[in-house]
Motif scaffolding. Sequence first.
Motif, mmCIF file in Angstrom:
data_model
loop_
_atom_site.group_PDB
_atom_site.id
_atom_site.type_symbol
_atom_site.label_atom_id
_atom_site.label_comp_id
_atom_site.label_asym_id
_atom_site.label_seq_id
_atom_site.Cartn_x
_atom_site.Cartn_y
_atom_site.Cartn_z
ATOM 1 N N VAL A 272 0.845 -1.188 0.000
ATOM 2 C CA VAL A 272 0.000 0.000 0.000
ATOM 3 C C VAL A 272 0.889 1.248 0.000
ATOM 4 N N ALA A 273 0.647 2.101 -0.944
ATOM 5 C CA ALA A 273 1.412 3.344 -1.032
ATOM 6 C C ALA A 273 0.467 4.495 -0.758
ATOM 7 N N PRO A 274 1.003 5.656 -0.382
ATOM 8 C CA PRO A 274 0.101 6.789 -0.193
ATOM 9 C C PRO A 274 -0.646 7.092 -1.481
ATOM 10 N N ALA A 275 -1.871 7.539 -1.331
ATOM 11 C CA ALA A 275 -2.708 7.728 -2.513
ATOM 12 C C ALA A 275 -2.271 8.945 -3.321
ATOM 13 N N GLU A 370 2.223 12.004 7.154
ATOM 14 C CA GLU A 370 3.688 12.084 7.176
ATOM 15 C C GLU A 370 4.268 11.010 8.103
ATOM 16 N N TRP A 373 3.833 7.327 6.675
ATOM 17 C CA TRP A 373 4.763 6.938 5.599
ATOM 18 C C TRP A 373 6.201 7.304 5.956
ATOM 19 N N GLN A 374 6.432 7.660 7.211
ATOM 20 C CA GLN A 374 7.768 7.939 7.756
ATOM 21 C C GLN A 374 8.507 9.035 6.988
ATOM 22 N N THR A 375 7.784 10.013 6.510
ATOM 23 C CA THR A 375 8.407 11.093 5.748
ATOM 24 C C THR A 375 8.635 12.348 6.597
ATOM 25 N N PRO A 377 10.659 12.900 9.198
ATOM 26 C CA PRO A 377 12.064 13.276 9.418
ATOM 27 C C PRO A 377 12.667 14.006 8.218
ATOM 28 N N ASP A 378 12.265 13.643 7.005
ATOM 29 C CA ASP A 378 12.800 14.325 5.813
ATOM 30 C C ASP A 378 12.439 15.804 5.833
#
Lengths: 513, 329
Positions: A272-275, A370, A373-375, A377-378
């Motif tokens: 499953v990826a973010p939509a 965020e 999807w562990q984004t 920290p970016d």
Amino acid sequence: MLGRQTFALVERSLRVDTRLKRTHFVRLAFAGLILLLLAQVQIGINRYSTPGRDVFENICWLNFFLLNLAGLSFFSTAITEEKEEMTLGLLRMAGIGPLGVLLGKVSPRLISAVLLLSVQLPFTFLAITLGGVNTHQILAAYVALLTFAVMLAGLGAFVSTICERSNVAVSITTGVLAALYVGPHLVHKLFEGLERKEWILPETLRRVDSMLAYVEGSTPWISLFSERGVLSTNFAGPLLGYQPVVDLVAGTCFLGLAWAMFDVCTRNEIRVAPARGLMALFSKRITAGGNRVWTNALAWKDFNFLTGGTIAASIKLVSYIILMGSMAVLIARELRSDLKDSIGATLMLSMLTALLVEIPIYLSRIFREELRWQTWPDLVLLPHSIGWLVRNKLLGILPTFIPAALVFLCGAILSPGFLQDTLRKSFLEAQGWYLISQYVLGLHLVVLLSLGVKWGALPFGIALVVIPNAIFIAACGLRPTLLQYVIPITLAVVISGVCQKLMIDKLRNLASI
Amino acid sequence: MNDRDLPGEQSTQQVVVQPAIELSGVAHSFRSFKALLDVTFQVPLQSLHGFVGPNGAGKTTVLKLICTLLKPQIGTIRVFGLDVRTELTEVRRRLGFMPDHFSMYRQMTVYEYLDFFAAAYGLSLDQRTRVIADTLELTDMGARRGDLINGLSRGMQQRVGLARVLVNDPDLLLLDEPASGLDPRARIELMEILRALRSMGKTIVISSHILTELAELCDSVTIIDRGLVKYCGSMEGLLDHEADYPTYRLTPGQPLNGQFDQLGELPGVVGLEPVEGSQDVRIAIDPALLDSNGLLRAAMDLGITIAKFGPAQRHLNQAFMDLTEKGVR
């Protein structure tokens, strides 16, 4: 067929649940809340004609509200969360069959809900001593609520089996529940209009209404709270009436359907990826160098990927125009005078409601996505402060409110007097400040909760605001004094401030995990 | 542990002119768990530095402290002379961190993803266009610029991740386990990209738990275990670096039979092991009790025909095993 492995997951979940301190705290808090309600009625007993029934009715409303919240978050994500974490395949490889997974994921949640209701029972019997309610009514009410929980659990199992993502499952469950509560009323209105135009016979309307009564009667909304419901005076219906039986059957059927469709719906484990949603339509144009990321990159991202971008906003605008246009036509046919004012007021109230609903929905997702999807920290590693990130993310969701704001503006142009009146009430009267403060507090709680819980930040945030306010209204009546308003407003301001501090700290900490 | 206690300290001091990274007495705890006890090391400017340690050694914690995701509790960390505690924004401008997990906006296309980060760093449209073209070329992803990241293989996602940390043209790259999960070809290609980046004058720190993976690539290495730095210096220095006891390699003229056990029983011999794939033995001695001449004489007295004898150069893995402790914390 129902081997040890079928119940292995149930056993494990119950063990974990029992060991968690949080579980016991929630139950204790709930029992405490009921005692508080009873004590509050006891103190002001002279104000009530049937104090026992009044307090019990409040408890039932609270339970009904929380069960709906559980249906939307707790039950409807039972299987989807395994799909999203890609652990469903592992469970199947461990030899746990579809029924084992379904029971393992749904029944501990159902048991938690049942235990939460059961723990109240001894305390609610105290309501009998206050007068106005009897043992039979209390038992019948709990049977109605328990069977409703079974129906919600079955529905959740079914929806989360057929959906790939939790947010879709939550949306579908919301739609089903909304259809159950509002649908019959809307259908009745539609057929009533048709009958008035003499396009259908009165007999047809009566038939439709009797069918709708069956649908309406399948929820505690009617079975408990209607004029002839369990909480009405002199209720003498059976413990297992129409609603409990229908809900039990429906819950079992939903579970059966989920079982039957489990293999078909979960055969392929898809990452499953973010939509990307409606942004998919833009991909070629962007890569061809046509559209580029805005200078405010964060706002670009959230506007396009969180709210659906220009296409979603356009669809929303067209939908609002069609919906509001139809409403204006209906009003024009009903009313002969004050037409402009009525249409203007309707537009403004409808769009205000839409905005009040939309804002917490987006806010509950703004950081959740965020983190999921562990984004995060970016983003934190960008040479900007957390406050800057938060502000720019908020800017990103603002354009999605433009359609509602535009229609609201049209309403304001049509009826400036109503707008003036509303603004005066909102900002010059204590009640307006009270409502605004509680709404703002709700938004803060929703965002804060979204940083800590997987699903259900929105309903739980709402619950955290609604429950204390319900107690406040119950204690002070519908017209509290100016002084009485000061307490909730001050509390809301203070708690919102604390929430902001906690949010920033939490966002900083979450980046390092 | 201070600088003087560090093995390989001499070589570090020789290389360092102005360090890109400087950690001094850094300790960090997560509640009661002490992740870092006392970490002190330097990374030379424009070097490719390996940061190695077994699982749970504290590598990721150190990288997160350097890249400002964690705030140092004890000790100081300087990046290009800037304190990560007080000059956080400037440090962030000058470094790029690629975490060990794929935290990407997988719903975006490769181009959108890079454009997003370039814009977030405040680059103008022209700069963005140029930088993205350069990074796509360097990572060889130009042909996939319009593809959704979610549809890319792991190796390609890794390249996109690397391209992302390059969009702001950082002077320092921190790569946490960049080769994990990659197939051999993707690993080799990644290493080539890293060499190219080093030749551009960037300082690169690569963390890994496999020392041999970095042997050919890195100029220097830091080995960390259980929150303590066990070695910091050049790769060659690590191979020559003495263990607790001097070790010699003996090549017998004929196979050792009973003599192997007799060798082990000699006073002063503290370690004896056969070298895999040969008749050779590796012998560690306590210099207080026995020197290399004494060992040679004793071996001859046991009737061993000696074909070759000299100091044993350890394999990287051996060095790593010597420096790190068994088991997990």
